[in-house]
Design a protein around this motif. Structure first.
Motif, PDB file in Angstrom:
ATOM      1  N   GLN A 174       0.118  -0.614   6.522  1.00 18.19           N
ATOM      2  CA  GLN A 174       0.868   0.232   7.452  1.00 18.19           C
ATOM      3  C   GLN A 174       0.078   1.491   7.809  1.00 18.19           C
ATOM      4  OE1 GLN A 174       2.520   3.385   6.582  1.00 18.19           O
ATOM      5  NE2 GLN A 174       3.368   3.605   8.645  1.00 18.19           N
ATOM      6  N   ASN A 185       1.456  -3.146   1.228  1.00 22.88           N
ATOM      7  CA  ASN A 185       2.246  -2.727   2.386  1.00 22.88           C
ATOM      8  C   ASN A 185       1.803  -1.360   2.898  1.00 22.88           C
ATOM      9  OD1 ASN A 185       3.707  -5.042   1.988  1.00 22.88           O
ATOM     10  ND2 ASN A 185       5.518  -4.022   1.159  1.00 22.88           N
ATOM     11  N   THR A 186       1.658  -0.412   1.967  1.00 22.31           N
ATOM     12  CA  THR A 186       1.279   0.951   2.345  1.00 22.31           C
ATOM     13  C   THR A 186      -0.115   0.964   2.961  1.00 22.31           C
ATOM     14  OG1 THR A 186       2.673   1.942   0.640  1.00 22.31           O
ATOM     15  CG2 THR A 186       0.837   3.278   1.454  1.00 22.31           C
ATOM     16  N   MET A 208       8.992  -2.080   8.932  1.00 21.96           N
ATOM     17  CA  MET A 208       8.601  -0.793   8.349  1.00 21.96           C
ATOM     18  C   MET A 208       9.032   0.357   9.256  1.00 21.96           C
ATOM     19  SD  MET A 208       6.908  -1.455   5.498  1.00 21.96           S
ATOM     20  CE  MET A 208       5.734  -0.162   5.146  1.00 21.96           C
ATOM     21  N   ASP A 263       2.933  -5.090  -4.445  1.00 23.60           N
ATOM     22  CA  ASP A 263       3.282  -5.395  -3.061  1.00 23.60           C
ATOM     23  C   ASP A 263       3.298  -4.144  -2.198  1.00 23.60           C
ATOM     24  OD1 ASP A 263       3.443  -8.060  -3.557  1.00 23.60           O
ATOM     25  OD2 ASP A 263       5.628  -8.193  -3.527  1.00 23.60           O
ATOM     26  N   GLU A 264       3.823  -3.044  -2.748  1.00 25.44           N
ATOM     27  CA  GLU A 264       3.878  -1.826  -1.959  1.00 25.44           C
ATOM     28  C   GLU A 264       2.498  -1.217  -1.767  1.00 25.44           C
ATOM     29  OE1 GLU A 264       6.310   2.383  -1.573  1.00 25.44           O
ATOM     30  OE2 GLU A 264       7.186   0.710  -2.671  1.00 25.44           O
ATOM     31  N   LYS A 297       0.119  -9.766   5.159  1.00 26.17           N
ATOM     32  CA  LYS A 297       1.230  -8.828   5.258  1.00 26.17           C
ATOM     33  C   LYS A 297       2.369  -9.273   4.341  1.00 26.17           C
ATOM     34  CE  LYS A 297       0.328  -7.651  10.115  1.00 26.17           C
ATOM     35  NZ  LYS A 297       0.891  -7.607  11.485  1.00 26.17           N
ATOM     36  N   ARG A 298       2.944  -8.314   3.629  1.00 21.38           N
ATOM     37  CA  ARG A 298       4.018  -8.629   2.686  1.00 21.38           C
ATOM     38  C   ARG A 298       5.317  -7.932   3.070  1.00 21.38           C
ATOM     39  NH1 ARG A 298       0.937  -8.494  -3.238  1.00 21.38           N
ATOM     40  NH2 ARG A 298      -0.988  -9.494  -2.541  1.00 21.38           N
ATOM     41  N   TYR A 299       5.442  -7.512   4.301  1.00 22.26           N
ATOM     42  CA  TYR A 299       6.655  -6.834   4.736  1.00 22.26           C
ATOM     43  C   TYR A 299       7.005  -7.280   6.136  1.00 22.26           C
ATOM     44  CZ  TYR A 299       3.554  -3.868   7.507  1.00 22.26           C
ATOM     45  OH  TYR A 299       2.626  -3.417   8.391  1.00 22.26           O
TER      46      TYR A 299
END
Length: 446
Positions: free
Chosen positions: A82, A78-79, A236, A74-75, A231-233
């Motif tokens: 972003q 996300n990273t 941020m 997931d990160e 998108k998973r967040y």
């Protein structure tokens, strides 16, 4: 397009093996796209610190690591989302061979990241000494895992026009480029990998060569075919700084994960960058000393006044977190082939450089006790790669217990002395890890 989806043109540069030319092609593509006026967001698969410095120099945007083992899937998404905000296209440089991951698995391999990000893949093949046989190799790579989508292949280190004709006559996968052998593309290296950006010019020249030798329009078209990402967040954003954390940043201390900085800022820290080789210790509430090459700058580090200032601040209770090169600098002394140099003297041990690496690989650990900086049972992952060893005093206390990794010795890492913790692990910060560091800085401030 649904509101929670985002379209980001992207391409990943994979290789058949380490040394096949991935970095040359990836940086060259970044340079060629930038020269066309596109805003390029660079990434690097894996824990490497050095290749991202070249990406950043070429693209003018900070390169980010994508490592599922350290970050989680997931990160990674996300990273990527972003960091890619405002970019026209993202270029991801792979790691090792396409399918090489953790301990012989596919985890954290280039193929793993390609699947997580639904990213079209270009395979770089070194064709020196090969002709028709290269297609058997390509066929194996492109059919081994059907979940990897291939955009095409770039042949590297090609020979004569006749060599190109022999290979071209049997192609089964679309060719996106033929890069001949060129001495100017050779990149200098040292014991931890390639030379840092700014220390050599080889990769700076690769953009013009990739523009000349590769079909850039087709590569852009392939990147644009990547499907939207979900998108998973939610939030941020970074908080307004409540504390100031000093970060050593110069030629001696330059190995940091960009996400660690973002998480510290999100947890409420302002980061104050300074050079232990030339600057005074700034007025800060905590100190972060990352990895790098203190052994190459030992004389300057010994001479500068910040060494004594850091020791005085540590004795007064300043929270300090040191990683690898930071551990070496915080020790009593460092012995190299040139001689012995005084360190800060906070960590009760002496460092020594060796002529081969002493540890290399991923780290998985936990905080072993209720120590300053980090709460008990806080887990973390990271990476270790160093040529030095530490000779610690027998009565040293260790904050970290490693399930994977060597650490300072026998799976123990993070020597604790007062409010200082320093070890060999380059920790990839979790949100909780960063929050604990900032909380200690807040406590010190009050």
């Amino acid at each position: 397009m649904p509101q929670n989806e985002i379209k980001i043109p992207r391409i990943i540069i994979a290789g058949t093996h380490s040394g096949c030319g991935k970095t040359t092609v990836a940086t060259g593509l970044m340079g060629a796209l930038s020269a066309r006026g596109l805003t390029v967001q660079p990434f690097k698969v894996g824990p490497d610190f050095i290749d991202p410095t070249h990406h950043t120099s070429i693209c003018g945007r900070g390169s980010r690591n994508l490592d599922p083992y350290m970050m989680g899937k997931d990160e990674v998404v996300n990273t990527f989302i972003q960091a890619s905000e405002g970019a026209d296209i993202a270029v991801i440089e792979g790691v090792m061979g396409l399918h090489d991951g953790v301990e012989g698995t596919g985890e954290s391999s280039t193929a793993d990241v390609a699947q997580i990000l639904s990213c079209p893949t270009i395979l770089v093949c070194d064709v020196k000494g090969m002709s028709r046989s290269v297609h058997a190799m390509i066929l194996g790579y492109t059919t081994y895992d059907p979940k990897v989508t291939f955009a095409g292949v770039i042949y590297n280190r090609g020979g004569s026009d006749h060599h190109r004709e022999m290979i071209g006559s049997a192609e089964r996968v679309q060719s996106l480029g033929w890069i001949p052998r060129r001495d100017e593309l050779q990149v200098k290296s040292r014991h931890l990998g390639l030379a840092m950006a700014g220390e050599e010019e080889g990769l700076q020249k690769s953009g013009a060569i990739v523009e000349e030798c590769c079909t850039i329009d087709r590569i852009i078209q392939a990147a644009s075919s990547a499907p939207p990402l979900q998108k998973r967040y939610e939030d941020m954003s970074e908080r307004e700084g409540q504390v100031q954390i000093g970060v050593a940043m110069d030629a001696a201390f330059c190995f940091y994960y960009a996400e660690n900085f973002r998480k510290l800022r999100r947890a409420g820290a302002d980061l104050i960058f300074f050079s232990p080789m030339t600057d005074h210790l700034p007025d800060v509430d905590a100190l972060y000393l990352g990895g790098g090459y203190p052994e190459l700058h030992a004389a300057a580090l010994e001479k500068n006044s910040s060494r004594q200032e850091i020791r005085k601040a540590a004795d007064a209770g300043l929270p300090i977190f040191g990683e690898c090169g930071g551990l070496v600098y915080l020790s009593r002394s460092l012995r190299t082939v040139e001689g012995s140099y005084a360190g800060v003297g906070v960590i009760p041990g002496d460092a020594e450089m060796k002529n081969r690496f002493q540890a290399l690989g991923y780290v998985d650990g936990t905080v072993a006790g209720d120590y300053p900086l980090f709460p008990q049972d806080l887990s973390f992952r990271g990476h270790e790669f160093h040529y030095s060893i530490l000779h610690p005093d027998n009565d040293c206390r260790y904050a970290f217990t490693l399930k994977r990794g060597k650490g300072i010795m026998d799976g123990k890492d993070g020597i604790i002395e007062g409010n200082t913790i320093a070890g060999y692990t380059h920790v990839y910060f979790t949100e909780r890890f960063a929050e604990a560091f900032v909380a200690m800085a807040e406590k010190n401030k009050t």
